[in-house]
Design a protein around this motif. Structure first.
Motif, short mmCIF file in Angstrom:
data_model
loop_
_atom_site.label_atom_id
_atom_site.label_comp_id
_atom_site.label_asym_id
_atom_site.label_seq_id
_atom_site.Cartn_x
_atom_site.Cartn_y
_atom_site.Cartn_z
N GLY A 66 140.38 94.44 56.88
CA GLY A 66 140.32 94.41 55.96
C GLY A 66 140.14 96.14 55.46
N ASP A 67 139.31 96.79 56.31
CA ASP A 67 139.80 98.16 57.05
C ASP A 67 138.94 98.33 58.06
N GLY A 68 139.89 99.77 58.79
CA GLY A 68 139.33 99.88 60.78
C GLY A 68 140.74 100.83 61.08
N ALA A 100 151.53 115.09 60.96
CA ALA A 100 153.28 114.61 60.86
C ALA A 100 153.37 112.95 59.65
N VAL A 101 153.81 112.69 59.73
CA VAL A 101 153.68 111.01 58.49
C VAL A 101 154.46 110.21 58.50
N HIS A 102 154.61 108.92 59.63
CA HIS A 102 155.68 108.65 59.84
C HIS A 102 155.40 107.67 57.69
N SER A 154 138.69 103.37 60.39
CA SER A 154 139.69 103.32 59.07
C SER A 154 140.96 103.78 59.40
N GLY A 155 141.79 104.49 58.84
CA GLY A 155 143.16 105.29 59.42
C GLY A 155 142.64 106.46 58.97
N THR A 156 141.51 106.98 58.30
CA THR A 156 140.87 108.49 57.51
C THR A 156 140.47 108.61 58.79
N CYS A 209 149.64 107.06 61.48
CA CYS A 209 150.83 106.07 62.13
C CYS A 209 150.94 104.45 60.69
N ALA A 210 150.06 105.29 59.81
CA ALA A 210 148.90 104.14 58.65
C ALA A 210 150.06 103.64 58.44
N GLN A 211 151.15 104.02 57.53
CA GLN A 211 152.39 103.20 57.66
C GLN A 211 153.01 102.73 58.61
N PHE A 222 146.41 105.15 63.14
CA PHE A 222 146.87 104.14 62.70
C PHE A 222 146.03 103.59 61.25
N SER A 223 145.77 102.65 60.45
CA SER A 223 145.27 102.69 59.93
C SER A 223 145.22 100.57 59.98
N LEU A 224 144.33 100.50 59.42
CA LEU A 224 144.14 98.68 59.83
C LEU A 224 143.56 98.27 58.17
N GLN A 225 144.13 98.78 57.07
CA GLN A 225 143.33 99.02 55.90
C GLN A 225 144.12 97.75 55.16
N GLN A 226 143.67 97.59 54.15
CA GLN A 226 144.03 95.91 53.60
C GLN A 226 145.16 95.91 53.70
N PHE A 231 146.19 110.15 50.33
CA PHE A 231 144.51 111.54 50.92
C PHE A 231 143.79 111.76 52.09
N GLY A 232 144.37 110.53 52.99
CA GLY A 232 143.30 110.13 53.98
C GLY A 232 143.98 110.74 55.18
N THR A 233 144.57 111.47 54.54
CA THR A 233 145.79 113.03 56.22
C THR A 233 144.85 113.95 55.40
#
Ligand SMILES: Cc1ncc(COP(=O)(O)O)c(C=O)c1O
Length: 422
Positions: free
Chosen positions: A207-209, A145-147, A74-76, A173-175, A196-200, A102-104
């Motif tokens: 799916g998640d990643g 830092a969150v983009h 997951s991104g978390t 960089c999840a977003q 990075f996140s590969l969430q839905q 909150f995953g950050t």
């Protein structure tokens, strides 16, 4: 025609917009299904000894032109790989933003470090480097830092703070797939680690990643160990060198994610093209500030910052009116800054002990009072409005959103006696 739908008028839009929960709002298709079928036929679903996960890591690293990419669940988890590789001592501090998923924050707490929240720029919601610099102490070990929404955070300034104080700079960089920094580099490649996140709901999904990228060999090795129980499998020895989790991505996830990666550029291009159309349409609407620099933005969301006194209402008033017009928006992105969630505000941590926010191991007893980050609170409570975004939006969808903005603007500014179009 001009009467707001929330007051009984006809809504601008009566059919729903596509979202990431609709098949047509995703880019998943036959190629992903075929890739999955191939993995199942191979009999190897787990990463250990598989081929899909290493291939995805190689392809992702090549895509971002970095030497190392470590896949995870997951991104978390990707952020936890970065924090785990840093290995802070209990009570060490990591500075981050109060406007994020909150995953950050979870990896900081999971590693028994203390999250320290710096305020943000009131026009972008991105970390304010001056606020970050003012919070650095001898216990500070990293900045995350969150983009946000896909906009580039001020990485050059944050990197300078990190360099000066010998801190790790982690880019969330999840977003923000393919977000470009002002110097032309891709977000995720300028700090020590990009996550990075590969969430839905993300630009590409399995799916998640998650994925953590770095140019630092040592960090890559430590992240790889952290993702796999601290087990140095390449040595052939069953031993555990350091604390780790089982954050291994499966072959099934990687097979889907590899196909999705091939679609990423098209997804971002489409999001940008539609965002440019909406930004152009909203430019000049008094008190309504669409994002700038869309060519460098990943447009995970389309964030609008309102000046309530001029735009005729707060983000909640605007969101209520736009939703009634059939437009998918949310006021504030979050209901409160992340430090206001019960987990932190009520210290629902480690059996109610409050660890690691207590002193010791922290350098002081850490509380997160209301008013801690006024700009973030103002954005969430009054000024930030996000339009949900999707690569499948058509020009006509965007035109409906623009028409609803104009209609709501005219109605709300008329209510407060401000002529529209001023
Ligand atoms: C900015 C940000 N950071 C971290 C995460 C955590 O990612 P995940 O949900 O894949 O754990 C997300 C996604 O929800 C996010 O948007």
């Amino acid at each position: 025609m001009n009467q707001l739908a929330m007051h009984g008028g006809t809504p601008v839009r009566s059919t729903p917009f596509l979202s990431a929960m609709d098949p047509a709002g995703r880019t998943l298709g036959e190629a992903e299904a075929a890739a999955l079928a191939e993995v199942i036929a191979s009999g190897r679903l787990g990463a250990t000894g598989g081929t899909q996960v290493p291939a995805f890591e190689r392809e992702f690293a090549d895509y971002y032109a970095v030497p190392h990419a470590v896949a995870c669940t997951s991104g978390t988890a990707a952020l936890h790989l970065a924090v785990g590789a840093l290995d802070p001592a209990p009570g060490d501090e990591i500075i981050t933003t109060p406007i994020t998923d909150f995953g950050t924050v979870i990896p900081i707490l999971a590693h028994n470090a203390v999250p320290v929240f710096a305020d943000v720029d009131p026009r972008t919601g991105l970390l304010d480097p001056a606020a970050v610099a003012a919070l650095v102490t001898e216990r500070t070990k990293a900045i995350i830092a969150v983009h946000l929404a896909g906009a580039p955070a001020p990485i050059a300034e944050l990197a300078e703070i990190a360099r000066k104080h010998d801190l790790m700079l982690i880019e969330d960089c999840a977003q923000a797939y393919l977000t470009e920094l002002p110097d032309g580099r891709l977000a995720g490649t300028a700090g020590h680690v990009g996550c990075f996140s590969l969430q839905q709901y993300k630009h590409i999904t399995c799916g998640d990643g998650g994925m953590a990228i770095t140019s630092d060999q040592e960090l890559a090795t430590r992240m790889r160990l952290f993702a796999d129980k601290g087990w140095p499998r390449h040595t052939g020895e069953r031993t555990h060198l350091s604390l780790g989790m089982n954050y291994r991505m499966t072959e099934l996830q990687a097979a889907v994610a590899r196909v999705q990666l091939g679609k990423l550029a098209g997804v971002v291009a489409s999001r940008r093209e539609n965002a440019r159309r909406l930004a152009d349409a909203l430019t000049g609407l008094p008190g309504v500030h669409p994002p700038t620099g869309i060519d460098r933005h990943a447009v995970w969301l389309f964030p609008v910052v309102l000046d309530p006194a001029i735009a005729g209402g707060t983000n909640a008033e605007w969101a209520g009116a736009l939703e009634a017009e059939g437009i998918p928006v949310s006021a504030g992105y979050l209901s409160r800054p992340v430090y206001g969630y019960p987990v932190l505000a009520e210290r629902n941590l480690y059996g109610g002990s409050g660890f690691p926010l207590t002193s010791p191991p922290a350098s002081r007893d850490r509380h997160y009072p209301d008013g801690l980050c006024p700009n973030a609170e103002e954005l969430i409570r009054r000024t930030l409005l996000v339009v949900h975004w999707n690569e499948a939006y058509t020009e006509s969808d965007v035109d409906d959103i623009a028409a609803a903005f104009r209609k709501v603007h005219a109605a709300l500014t008329a209510t407060v006696g401000t002529p529209s179009g001023v």
